[in-house]
Design a protein around this motif. Sequence first.
Motif, PDB file in Angstrom:
ATOM      1  N   ALA A 149      -8.577  -3.484   0.616  1.00 46.99           N
ATOM      2  CA  ALA A 149      -9.144  -2.140   0.483  1.00 46.99           C
ATOM      3  C   ALA A 149     -10.589  -2.074   0.948  1.00 46.99           C
ATOM      4  O   ALA A 149     -11.035  -1.033   1.450  1.00 46.99           O
ATOM      5  CB  ALA A 149      -9.029  -1.685  -0.975  1.00 46.99           C
ATOM      6  N   LEU A 161     -10.025   3.903  -5.732  1.00 48.74           N
ATOM      7  CA  LEU A 161      -8.966   3.736  -6.728  1.00 48.74           C
ATOM      8  C   LEU A 161      -8.733   2.259  -7.050  1.00 48.74           C
ATOM      9  O   LEU A 161      -8.636   1.877  -8.228  1.00 48.74           O
ATOM     10  CB  LEU A 161      -7.685   4.388  -6.229  1.00 48.74           C
ATOM     11  N   VAL A 162      -8.641   1.407  -6.013  1.00 45.52           N
ATOM     12  CA  VAL A 162      -8.380  -0.014  -6.234  1.00 45.52           C
ATOM     13  C   VAL A 162      -9.563  -0.674  -6.944  1.00 45.52           C
ATOM     14  O   VAL A 162      -9.376  -1.519  -7.835  1.00 45.52           O
ATOM     15  CB  VAL A 162      -8.066  -0.711  -4.898  1.00 45.52           C
ATOM     16  N   VAL A 198      -3.121  -4.685  -9.505  1.00 45.49           N
ATOM     17  CA  VAL A 198      -4.176  -4.867  -8.514  1.00 45.49           C
ATOM     18  C   VAL A 198      -4.613  -6.329  -8.525  1.00 45.49           C
ATOM     19  O   VAL A 198      -5.019  -6.866  -9.557  1.00 45.49           O
ATOM     20  CB  VAL A 198      -5.381  -3.945  -8.816  1.00 45.49           C
ATOM     21  N   VAL A 222       0.823  -1.213   0.000  1.00 45.29           N
ATOM     22  CA  VAL A 222       0.000   0.000   0.000  1.00 45.29           C
ATOM     23  C   VAL A 222       0.854   1.260   0.000  1.00 45.29           C
ATOM     24  O   VAL A 222       0.347   2.362  -0.235  1.00 45.29           O
ATOM     25  CB  VAL A 222      -0.971  -0.011   1.203  1.00 45.29           C
ATOM     26  N   TYR A 276       0.510   3.758  -2.924  1.00 50.24           N
ATOM     27  CA  TYR A 276      -0.761   4.466  -2.917  1.00 50.24           C
ATOM     28  C   TYR A 276      -0.773   5.566  -1.855  1.00 50.24           C
ATOM     29  O   TYR A 276      -1.388   6.615  -2.042  1.00 50.24           O
ATOM     30  CB  TYR A 276      -1.908   3.490  -2.674  1.00 50.24           C
ATOM     31  N   GLN A 334       1.084   8.456  -3.340  1.00 50.92           N
ATOM     32  CA  GLN A 334       0.268   9.071  -4.390  1.00 50.92           C
ATOM     33  C   GLN A 334      -0.837   9.932  -3.799  1.00 50.92           C
ATOM     34  O   GLN A 334      -1.112  11.040  -4.292  1.00 50.92           O
ATOM     35  CB  GLN A 334      -0.338   7.979  -5.279  1.00 50.92           C
ATOM     36  N   HIS A 335      -1.446   9.471  -2.727  1.00 51.28           N
ATOM     37  CA  HIS A 335      -2.514  10.250  -2.099  1.00 51.28           C
ATOM     38  C   HIS A 335      -1.975  11.525  -1.473  1.00 51.28           C
ATOM     39  O   HIS A 335      -2.597  12.598  -1.560  1.00 51.28           O
ATOM     40  CB  HIS A 335      -3.220   9.399  -1.049  1.00 51.28           C
ATOM     41  N   LYS A 341      -9.388   0.302 -10.652  1.00 51.77           N
ATOM     42  CA  LYS A 341      -8.315  -0.407 -11.346  1.00 51.77           C
ATOM     43  C   LYS A 341      -8.628  -1.893 -11.500  1.00 51.77           C
ATOM     44  O   LYS A 341      -8.237  -2.515 -12.492  1.00 51.77           O
ATOM     45  CB  LYS A 341      -6.994  -0.224 -10.593  1.00 51.77           C
ATOM     46  N   TRP A 387     -10.556   6.961  -0.422  1.00 52.93           N
ATOM     47  CA  TRP A 387      -9.850   7.193  -1.688  1.00 52.93           C
ATOM     48  C   TRP A 387      -9.180   5.913  -2.173  1.00 52.93           C
ATOM     49  O   TRP A 387      -9.220   5.589  -3.367  1.00 52.93           O
ATOM     50  CB  TRP A 387      -8.817   8.294  -1.479  1.00 52.93           C
ATOM     51  N   PHE A 388      -8.580   5.165  -1.278  1.00 54.17           N
ATOM     52  CA  PHE A 388      -7.893   3.923  -1.647  1.00 54.17           C
ATOM     53  C   PHE A 388      -8.887   2.886  -2.164  1.00 54.17           C
ATOM     54  O   PHE A 388      -8.611   2.184  -3.156  1.00 54.17           O
ATOM     55  CB  PHE A 388      -7.130   3.385  -0.434  1.00 54.17           C
TER      56      PHE A 388
END
Length: 413
Positions: free
Chosen positions: A181, A161-162, A173, A127, A130, A133-134, A165, A157-158
Amino acid sequence: MIHLSIHLVEEAMLGGPVQFRWMYPFERYMKVLKGYARNKARPEGSIAEGYIDNECMTFCSMYFEGIETRFNRAERNYEGDTSANQGSGLPIFSQKACGLGAAKYDELNREELAMAQTYVLNNCEEVYPYIEQHKEELKRQSNRNIEKRHQSEFQKWFLELVTRKWKEGSEGVTIQLLNLAQGPDRRVTRYNGCLVKGFRFHTQEREMHRKCQNSGVVVMGNHKGESIDFYGVVKDVIELSYLGGNHIMLFKCDWWDVGSARGILVDDYNFTSVNVSKTWYVDEPFVLACQVEQVCYLKDTVNGENWRVVQKIAPRAVYDMPEEEEEEHEEDEPYQEDEPYGFGNSIEVDDQPTMMNRDDTDSVHVDVLNDEIGVDEEDDSDAFINDDNDIIDVQNSDDELSDESFYGDSEDE
């Protein structure tokens, strides 16, 4: 007993380490032999018979398969077969931990569930990209309270996003990352103890009426950019359940305030004392079971009632063996490559002759001339010398040697 301590230093200097000369193993074994004496009328025979029976059972147990013996019995703190979570894709789902005691099913409130999930995500290596990135996205929006906003918004947010993807079929992923997540179930399993890494942990409530102490923990963490040891006690053992049959074991702890000089002291002998009256990091009580080590807290008779001396505990039947490089291991490994050949009086190691004669006494040289004893230097391998210094050719002689010809004439003597 007080007078005995006066002589301990002198005894140690005279006798050396006590483990090389004490009689405790023999005294303990005498109790085992006394247990073999079943017949009071024949105690010696009972002991001999019991000893032979024990040897026979020990020998036979080395060849049993599928039967628990003293040679294949699991250790007391063995966490059991945890292969169900092995190979699940994420190492955080592959912990080797086993709960102790009766399992109790309960539900976490939203605050505790959020704190548990936040800690799990922050300590999962997969993680980390990520998280960075956040934080970069938050910096582009505003530089104010980035860490606080990250903690409150990252989970949602995670997950978004996951999930996106995963639907797009992204290679990075996996289904395990998607399960992580989505978060754990609010329904958790509580235990009053745990076996992990050779340690046996109990909650502080369970050991209140016990003489042993198994609730002390220590874990390496970061505080204001510095790595320090966090000391605390286990308050609860919680097992989180995720989709896909994945589980994560967490400890809920109270952490002692060791961030200031009033919370931790180290004396001249490197003994660490902590103040157990002050706690900190109340909002981060959870820690992975596989991250902690066990400590024991002893009463500090010098600093006061609220202070405890920390004693780190080694795991049971687990040994930390240093890993040496192959080159160093090969250099230290003994071998007999440079041994002398033949029967000379010197050996050569690395092309340097080493003389083997003594230098503490004067050498005595004895010269024997072959002419004095009449030995032919060209061919003397198959000759005998009798008492009269006569040469007898054994190989070329067709006649058998008689006792008279070999030892001489007895009548002449």
